[in-house]
Scaffold this active site. Structure first.
Site, PDB file in Angstrom:
ATOM      1  N   ALA A  63      70.256  51.672  31.564  1.00 52.46           N
ATOM      2  CA  ALA A  63      69.013  52.430  31.454  1.00 52.46           C
ATOM      3  C   ALA A  63      67.864  51.436  31.556  1.00 52.46           C
ATOM      4  CB  ALA A  63      68.978  53.146  30.110  1.00 52.46           C
TER       5      ALA A  63
ATOM      6  N   GLU B 233      75.232  48.268  24.899  1.00 56.57           N
ATOM      7  CA  GLU B 233      74.169  48.913  24.112  1.00 56.57           C
ATOM      8  C   GLU B 233      74.078  48.405  22.688  1.00 56.57           C
ATOM      9  OE1 GLU B 233      76.113  50.391  26.274  1.00 56.57           O
ATOM     10  OE2 GLU B 233      75.025  51.896  27.427  1.00 56.57           O
TER      11      GLU B 233
ATOM     12  N   GLU C  74      78.079  53.917  32.760  1.00 57.33           N
ATOM     13  CA  GLU C  74      78.215  55.355  32.468  1.00 57.33           C
ATOM     14  C   GLU C  74      78.072  56.183  33.749  1.00 57.33           C
ATOM     15  OE1 GLU C  74      75.303  55.009  29.200  1.00 57.33           O
ATOM     16  OE2 GLU C  74      76.733  56.162  28.018  1.00 57.33           O
TER      17      GLU C  74
ATOM     18  N   GLY D  59      74.140  52.229  30.861  1.00 57.17           N
ATOM     19  CA  GLY D  59      73.981  53.439  31.669  1.00 57.17           C
ATOM     20  C   GLY D  59      74.541  53.263  33.075  1.00 57.17           C
TER      21      GLY D  59
HETATM   22  C1  HSC Z   1      71.468  51.749  28.170  1.00 55.76           C
HETATM   23  O1  HSC Z   1      71.923  51.658  29.276  1.00 55.76           O
HETATM   24  C2  HSC Z   1      71.464  53.007  27.352  1.00 55.76           C
HETATM   25  C3  HSC Z   1      72.341  54.098  27.914  1.00 55.76           C
HETATM   26  O2  HSC Z   1      73.656  53.994  27.425  1.00 55.76           O
HETATM   27  C4  HSC Z   1      71.930  55.458  27.478  1.00 55.76           C
HETATM   28  C5  HSC Z   1      70.583  55.908  27.836  1.00 55.76           C
HETATM   29  C6  HSC Z   1      70.504  57.371  27.516  1.00 55.76           C
HETATM   30  C7  HSC Z   1      69.085  57.817  27.357  1.00 55.76           C
HETATM   31  C8  HSC Z   1      69.053  59.297  27.007  1.00 55.76           C
HETATM   32  C9  HSC Z   1      67.635  59.716  26.747  1.00 55.76           C
HETATM   33  C10 HSC Z   1      67.496  61.207  26.698  1.00 55.76           C
HETATM   34  N1  HSC Z   1      66.017  47.506  31.913  1.00 55.76           N
HETATM   35  O3  HSC Z   1      68.504  38.957  32.404  1.00 55.76           O
HETATM   36  P1  HSC Z   1      67.748  38.591  33.640  1.00 55.76           P
HETATM   37  C11 HSC Z   1      65.046  42.765  33.660  1.00 55.76           C
HETATM   38  S1  HSC Z   1      70.746  50.403  27.409  1.00 55.76           S
HETATM   39  C12 HSC Z   1      64.857  46.951  32.286  1.00 55.76           C
HETATM   40  O4  HSC Z   1      66.836  37.428  33.594  1.00 55.76           O
HETATM   41  P2  HSC Z   1      70.228  37.851  34.895  1.00 55.76           P
HETATM   42  C13 HSC Z   1      64.800  41.577  32.765  1.00 55.76           C
HETATM   43  O5  HSC Z   1      63.908  41.891  31.733  1.00 55.76           O
HETATM   44  C14 HSC Z   1      70.825  49.149  28.631  1.00 55.76           C
HETATM   45  N2  HSC Z   1      64.756  45.669  32.709  1.00 55.76           N
HETATM   46  O6  HSC Z   1      68.748  38.413  34.877  1.00 55.76           O
HETATM   47  C15 HSC Z   1      64.237  40.584  33.762  1.00 55.76           C
HETATM   48  O7  HSC Z   1      62.878  40.925  34.000  1.00 55.76           O
HETATM   49  P3  HSC Z   1      61.776  39.807  34.301  1.00 55.76           P
HETATM   50  C16 HSC Z   1      72.161  48.521  28.722  1.00 55.76           C
HETATM   51  C17 HSC Z   1      65.867  44.937  32.747  1.00 55.76           C
HETATM   52  O8  HSC Z   1      70.638  37.817  36.315  1.00 55.76           O
HETATM   53  C18 HSC Z   1      65.035  40.874  35.027  1.00 55.76           C
HETATM   54  O9  HSC Z   1      65.528  42.203  34.870  1.00 55.76           O
HETATM   55  N3  HSC Z   1      72.130  47.413  29.642  1.00 55.76           N
HETATM   56  C19 HSC Z   1      67.108  45.464  32.376  1.00 55.76           C
HETATM   57  O10 HSC Z   1      70.345  36.619  34.078  1.00 55.76           O
HETATM   58  C20 HSC Z   1      66.184  39.945  35.254  1.00 55.76           C
HETATM   59  O11 HSC Z   1      66.983  39.907  34.078  1.00 55.76           O
HETATM   60  C21 HSC Z   1      71.899  46.156  29.232  1.00 55.76           C
HETATM   61  O12 HSC Z   1      71.730  45.895  28.065  1.00 55.76           O
HETATM   62  C22 HSC Z   1      67.161  46.815  31.940  1.00 55.76           C
HETATM   63  N4  HSC Z   1      68.318  47.395  31.566  1.00 55.76           N
HETATM   64  O13 HSC Z   1      71.106  38.935  34.130  1.00 55.76           O
HETATM   65  C23 HSC Z   1      71.891  45.121  30.311  1.00 55.76           C
HETATM   66  N5  HSC Z   1      68.051  44.497  32.514  1.00 55.76           N
HETATM   67  O14 HSC Z   1      62.237  39.124  35.551  1.00 55.76           O
HETATM   68  C24 HSC Z   1      70.730  44.209  30.137  1.00 55.76           C
HETATM   69  C25 HSC Z   1      67.406  43.413  32.981  1.00 55.76           C
HETATM   70  O15 HSC Z   1      60.522  40.579  34.404  1.00 55.76           O
HETATM   71  N6  HSC Z   1      70.601  43.213  31.195  1.00 55.76           N
HETATM   72  N7  HSC Z   1      66.096  43.676  33.131  1.00 55.76           N
HETATM   73  O16 HSC Z   1      61.832  38.909  33.094  1.00 55.76           O
HETATM   74  C26 HSC Z   1      71.372  42.129  31.283  1.00 55.76           C
HETATM   75  O17 HSC Z   1      72.310  41.931  30.540  1.00 55.76           O
HETATM   76  C27 HSC Z   1      71.009  41.119  32.346  1.00 55.76           C
HETATM   77  O18 HSC Z   1      69.665  41.323  32.692  1.00 55.76           O
HETATM   78  C28 HSC Z   1      71.864  41.158  33.627  1.00 55.76           C
HETATM   79  C29 HSC Z   1      71.250  40.196  34.676  1.00 55.76           C
HETATM   80  C30 HSC Z   1      73.293  40.687  33.290  1.00 55.76           C
HETATM   81  C31 HSC Z   1      71.905  42.523  34.207  1.00 55.76           C
END
Ligand code: HSC
Length: 704
Positions: free
Chosen positions: A63, A125, A105, A102
């Site tokens: 997400a 998450e 998912e 997400g």
């Molecule tokens: C989720 O998915 C919740 C869902 O289960 C449910 C939702 C339901 C909602 C219902 C409502 C009704 N979003 O890390 P990097 C940016 S929770 C936005 O340096 P890497 C990051 O800030 C999410 N931005 O790269 C950075 O920006 P900057 C679960 C995100 O290659 C740039 O991307 N997912 C983002 O070292 C590069 O990031 C996670 O927790 C996101 N989700 O690693 C995954 N993810 O350049 C989180 C990254 O402006 N992400 N950004 O500084 C990671 O673990 C790592 O970023 C990667 C890439 C492994 C993807």
């Protein structure tokens, strides 16, 4: 026209491609795009099957975390996943990079999953104080079983494509061109008339989960999940998948997810997520600053610290010169390295062959002349300015032009060390934390003359070796240790005033630190702090306060240096790390208090907490005001990753913003009255005072 999601039809198969850099996060536009293109593909009579794929470096990373905290906009993610699953035409997810949260998912909503061998999938998450909220807690257990799904969701760690295939979460692992093979897979589904396979159709038999499973699972994870809000909700959500109707489970997941989303824990963990990424952005450094190439690293000082630091580079395939006065000293460091890597072999994390090739990357060196081709040198000898200056002089003579010369000093002036060389622009601090092969923090200390490309290279290198780099300016103790001083000092003084060691430790443990300050001192070795105080006293840089460090100094003089001597403030049974209160030490504390005329009294838990934590916030305010740290969130990253500040409180400055500057300021002023301020301990920092007056927040403060 949706620009982030496109639709192309190739023969019988439609390809929906998401192209939303950097990580294809599921923003509203992406959710909208998937929904529209899916409807179009379903409506197209020529289309028999659909492949969902992503452009760029990764499949969907989850997400869009930036949208959290604002009212959710339609289409909601669970509905997008449901729409994919409901498609009458088979949908195949083609996964490369990471399918996270997400993103995974979405893949679970698809009917089949094809992944590149290098891909990883997971539900991280929990690391954001959340649970998978788009069906992950309902579909993954249906697909792989509760006993496999729950540990995966609870750890938040991704698994490789092959591991996912083994557990049944991925259908087909491929090498080479992912899209071509995903298309072939979809064609085959059509040839074989395979129908959509919907995970929501599966029912989990309650009898498939052993009776004590959840109780044992809780007990196993109790230490790691202590103080956290999300883990218990994760268990509840997965339990809701068992036996129940899918829609009921989804409703429960949704309620539990929203509870997590509103929790202070999630706000704090999301803050840390962005803070760690923000830390990599350095004032005055352009994004495209050229980097120096680092392939050969030299470690000066092959002790425990040097060995731990060296492992970071060898583990990434870099050659490491282990430099010390003689081969016996190098062998001592290598023994540490070998033992650490061997633990990995025993735990099955690496093979004997991998171990052997890693060990070949270490080259023992006793003559600086052999360092002529080193790209980076890190000095990690003991904290003595004269010794360090001498080493840097010799490095200056031996190293090639352009080599980066770094010191691992935790307190000393980098500028003074740099001036011992003819190339201060190539010198900076790289302060690792012990155990250096494990702790994620790297304080990168920017000297007055450090060149931009040297700083940029060190920050990039931090990322390459899996650390989070934070830039600090030059001052005694840099960001972390400078703030630590007040925390440790007050704990020691409160011992004399009447608090027991175990009471102090319990208060900070209950606050969320892995251990309290007294137990931490014993673990690190209380002789270390004693030496630093001694050195500062000698230089006239230490307050003339006999209470400061008194108990520790007395114990060190008795040979009680902490865990390593089986006795410090606590005593330890041989081979055990469990601190045992020691009446002998209590008697010593009481007699020292008596000698100094300190009237011992009951000290409340509230006083212990605020007297330990508020001084470090106060010092953080000064560090921010002086520009030693670029931003409040950098301080949070330092304390969460280097000092065990509870992540779910977001670091000291985030916590300060939550408590409120005014409350902290008022309490500090009150201590100034009641405890006295002879040594300036309770002088509120000007920035704290300003924020208290204005109702401001550290997070909004910017020096520039
Ligand atoms: C989720 O998915 C919740 C869902 O289960 C449910 C939702 C339901 C909602 C219902 C409502 C009704 N979003 O890390 P990097 C940016 S929770 C936005 O340096 P890497 C990051 O800030 C999410 N931005 O790269 C950075 O920006 P900057 C679960 C995100 O290659 C740039 O991307 N997912 C983002 O070292 C590069 O990031 C996670 O927790 C996101 N989700 O690693 C995954 N993810 O350049 C989180 C990254 O402006 N992400 N950004 O500084 C990671 O673990 C790592 O970023 C990667 C890439 C492994 C993807």
């Amino acid at each position: 026209m949706n620009e982030v999601v496109s639709l192309n039809t190739l023969d019988r198969v439609a390809v929906i491609e998401i192209n939303s850099p950097p990580v294809n996060a599921l923003s509203q536009a992406v959710r909208q795009g998937i929904t529209e293109k899916l409807q179009a593909a379903i409506a197209d009579e020529k289309v028999g099957a659909i492949v969902l794929t992503c452009a760029g470096r990764t499949f969907i990373a989850g997400a869009d975390i930036r949208e959290f905290g604002s009212p959710p906009l339609a289409p909601h993610l669970p509905d997008v996943v449901a729409a994919l699953e409901a498609s009458p035409k088979p949908v195949v997810a083609a996964i490369h990079g990471t399918a996270l949260g997400g993103g995974f998912e979405i893949a679970l909503g698809c009917h089949y999953r094809v992944a590149l061998k290098s891909a990883r999938v997971g539900l991280p998450e929990v690391k954001l104080g959340l649970l998978p909220g788009a069906g992950g807690t309902q579909r993954l257990p249906r697909l792989v079983g509760v006993q496999t799904a729950l540990p995966m969701i609870m750890s938040g760690d991704p698994v490789t494509a092959e591991e996912a295939e083994q557990m049944g979460a991925v259908d087909h692992v491929v090498n080479g061109d992912l899209l071509v093979q995903a298309l072939e897979y979809a064609e085959k589904l059509l040839d074989e008339s395979k129908p959509p396979r919907r995970l929501s159709d599966i029912r989990i038999d309650p009898a498939s989960v052993p009776e004590n499973f959840y109780t044992e699972f809780r007990a196993l994870h109790a230490r790691k999940t202590r103080g956290y809000f999300a883990p218990e909700r994760i268990i509840a959500a997965v339990q809701a998948a068992v036996g129940a109707d899918f829609q009921d489970g989804m409703q429960q997941e949704r309620d539990l997810f929203m509870g997590c989303m509103r929790s202070p824990e999630s706000a704090a963990l999301r803050h840390i997520f962005f803070a760690e990424r923000q830390a990599g952005k350095v004032d005055g450094l352009e994004r495209d600053t050229p980097l120096r190439e680092i392939n050969r690293v030299a470690m000066i000082g092959a002790g425990t610290m040097g060995g731990g630091i060296a492992m970071n580079f060898a583990s990434k395939g870099m050659l490491v010169y282990m430099v010390d006065v003689d081969t016996a000293a190098i062998e001592r460091g290598m023994a540490v390295v070998r033992a650490n890597y061997m633990r990995g072999v025993k735990k099955g994390r690496m093979t004997e062959a991998q171990f052997d090739s890693l060990m070949e990357l270490f080259i023992p060196v006793t003559d600086y002349a052999e360092l002529a081709d080193a790209d980076l040198v890190i000095e990690a000898v003991f904290e003595n300015m004269a010794v360090k200056k001498d080493i840097f002089k010799r490095l200056d003579a031996a190293c090639k032009p352009g080599a980066i010369l770094a010191s691992n000093t935790s307190t000393l002036d980098i500028d003074e060390i740099a001036r011992a060389t003819s190339r201060p622009q190539d010198v900076l601090g790289m302060h690792f934390f012990s155990p250096a092969n494990i702790m994620r923090l790297l304080e990168v200390v920017r000297g007055a003359e450090t060149a931009p490309d040297v700083l940029a290279t060190a920050m990039k290198l931090a990322k390459r070796i899996g650390k989070v780099g934070v830039v600090s300016g030059v001052c005694h103790g840099f960001i972390g240790n400078r703030m630590l001083e007040g925390y440790i000092r007050e704990a020691g003084i409160m011992l004399l005033e009447g608090a027991r060691p175990e009471q102090i430790d319990k208060v900070l443990y209950d606050f969320g630190f892995p251990m309290g300050p007294i137990a931490m001192g014993d673990l690190a070795g209380i002789d270390v702090g004693a030496k630093v105080r001694e050195e500062r006293r000698r230089k006239g840089m230490f307050p003339a306060d006999e209470r400061f460090g008194l108990v520790a100094d007395r114990l060190v003089a008795m040979g009680r240096c902490g865990q390593k001597t089986s006795a410090g403030v606590y005593r330890y049974e041989p081979g055990s790390r469990t601190p045992i209160p020691d009446p002998e030490v209590q008697a010593l504390i009481e007699s020292e208090a008596d000698r100094l005329g300190i009237v011992r009294r009951e000290i409340s838990d509230h006083e212990i907490l605020t007297r330990c934590v508020y001084p470090l916030i106060n010092e953080g305010a000064r560090i921010l005001d002086e520009g030693i740290a670029q931003r409040a969130s950098d301080i949070d990253v330092v304390w969460v990753n280097g000092y065990g500040f509870p992540p779910y409180r977001g670091g000291p400055m985030f916590y300060a913003d939550a408590v409120g500057a005014e409350k902290i300021y008022t309490q500090i002023c009150q201590y100034r009255e009641t405890l006295g301020n002879e040594f300036g301990y309770w002088e509120p920092a000007p920035l704290l005072e300003k924020l208290a007056r204005e109702g401001g927040k550290f997070s909004a403060f910017s020096k520039s």
